[in-house]
Design a protein around this motif. Sequence first.
Motif, PDB file in Angstrom:
ATOM      1  N   LEU A  69      34.960  37.191  40.944  1.00  0.00           N
ATOM      2  CA  LEU A  69      35.666  37.920  42.003  1.00  0.00           C
ATOM      3  C   LEU A  69      34.858  39.115  42.494  1.00  0.00           C
ATOM      4  N   LEU A  70      34.295  39.859  41.564  1.00  0.00           N
ATOM      5  CA  LEU A  70      33.481  41.005  41.957  1.00  0.00           C
ATOM      6  C   LEU A  70      32.311  40.549  42.819  1.00  0.00           C
ATOM      7  N   PRO A 170      43.253  47.264  39.595  1.00  0.00           N
ATOM      8  CA  PRO A 170      44.037  48.345  40.211  1.00  0.00           C
ATOM      9  C   PRO A 170      43.579  48.685  41.626  1.00  0.00           C
ATOM     10  N   TYR A 171      42.254  48.677  41.852  1.00  0.00           N
ATOM     11  CA  TYR A 171      41.729  48.963  43.190  1.00  0.00           C
ATOM     12  C   TYR A 171      42.204  47.920  44.197  1.00  0.00           C
ATOM     13  N   VAL A 194      50.395  41.081  45.777  1.00  0.00           N
ATOM     14  CA  VAL A 194      49.274  40.614  44.978  1.00  0.00           C
ATOM     15  C   VAL A 194      49.799  40.150  43.620  1.00  0.00           C
ATOM     16  N   ARG A 195      49.431  38.948  43.238  1.00  0.00           N
ATOM     17  CA  ARG A 195      49.756  38.432  41.911  1.00  0.00           C
ATOM     18  C   ARG A 195      48.455  38.421  41.120  1.00  0.00           C
ATOM     19  N   THR A 196      48.433  39.156  40.042  1.00  0.00           N
ATOM     20  CA  THR A 196      47.166  39.288  39.335  1.00  0.00           C
ATOM     21  C   THR A 196      47.344  39.321  37.827  1.00  0.00           C
ATOM     22  N   GLY A 197      46.318  38.884  37.132  1.00  0.00           N
ATOM     23  CA  GLY A 197      46.268  38.880  35.678  1.00  0.00           C
ATOM     24  C   GLY A 197      44.860  38.536  35.262  1.00  0.00           C
ATOM     25  N   ILE A 198      44.616  38.483  33.984  1.00  0.00           N
ATOM     26  CA  ILE A 198      43.266  38.204  33.506  1.00  0.00           C
ATOM     27  C   ILE A 198      42.795  36.811  33.912  1.00  0.00           C
ATOM     28  N   HIS A 199      43.737  35.888  34.171  1.00  0.00           N
ATOM     29  CA  HIS A 199      43.374  34.512  34.516  1.00  0.00           C
ATOM     30  C   HIS A 199      43.587  34.159  35.993  1.00  0.00           C
TER      31      HIS A 199
END
Length: 219
Positions: A69-70, A170-171, A194-199
């Motif tokens: 992603l980065l 967080p950003y 936004v739906r987010t998590g480690i996966h």
Amino acid sequence: YSEVIMILNAEMSALKLEKIHQAEIFFDHMGSKDLRFFGIAGSVSYEPESLDDVDIFMITDQGKLWKVLLKAFITRRRVGNEAICISLTMDETYASDLFNRDAEYVVASDAVHVIPLFGAPYYEALLTTSPFIVKYFPSRRKTQEYGSSSSGSHGMFPLLNYLIFILLAPYLIIRSLRNSRILSRINEEGAFQVRTGIHHFYFDSVKYRSLKNKKEGNL
């Protein structure tokens, strides 16, 4: 690329082909390292309008989502194409779980319309072994071996991936909230969460939720 599926080129509009080309350029700059799948979802996978974003759908190797992603956001800035929207990303663990759940018809329809640019055999394996895909699209039922749809250990992720998640998530959430408010002032359906998590990391829009509810009500 050898895996690009462009069989129906002759039937595609010039606008759709142009938007697919934009995604191809983005992928050329980004590369396939740590990716299981790269494709185009959203309106471009159907028939886009001129102002539609090019929604990128990526599935990464286990423990590599936030690293990828980065790189994707940096590549997007370098390419300078604001139409590219990194809207749906997950690692192979999340993808495996997702395609083995039950889901609505509109989700199944969107999944089968995705345009693969990399990793088509892997994605086809997800589709043809998915209960909700074969429920709504019986012709996609598994008829041949496509190989394993998973290559990593569930629940494991490298430290670098976790650190990027802690810093980047967080950003992205704060930035997305700001963008959602701006879009909602123009059009209420433009708002999204936004739906987010480690996966996983993806956008859940008001417009898409409304579409799912409407189509389910018509079934």
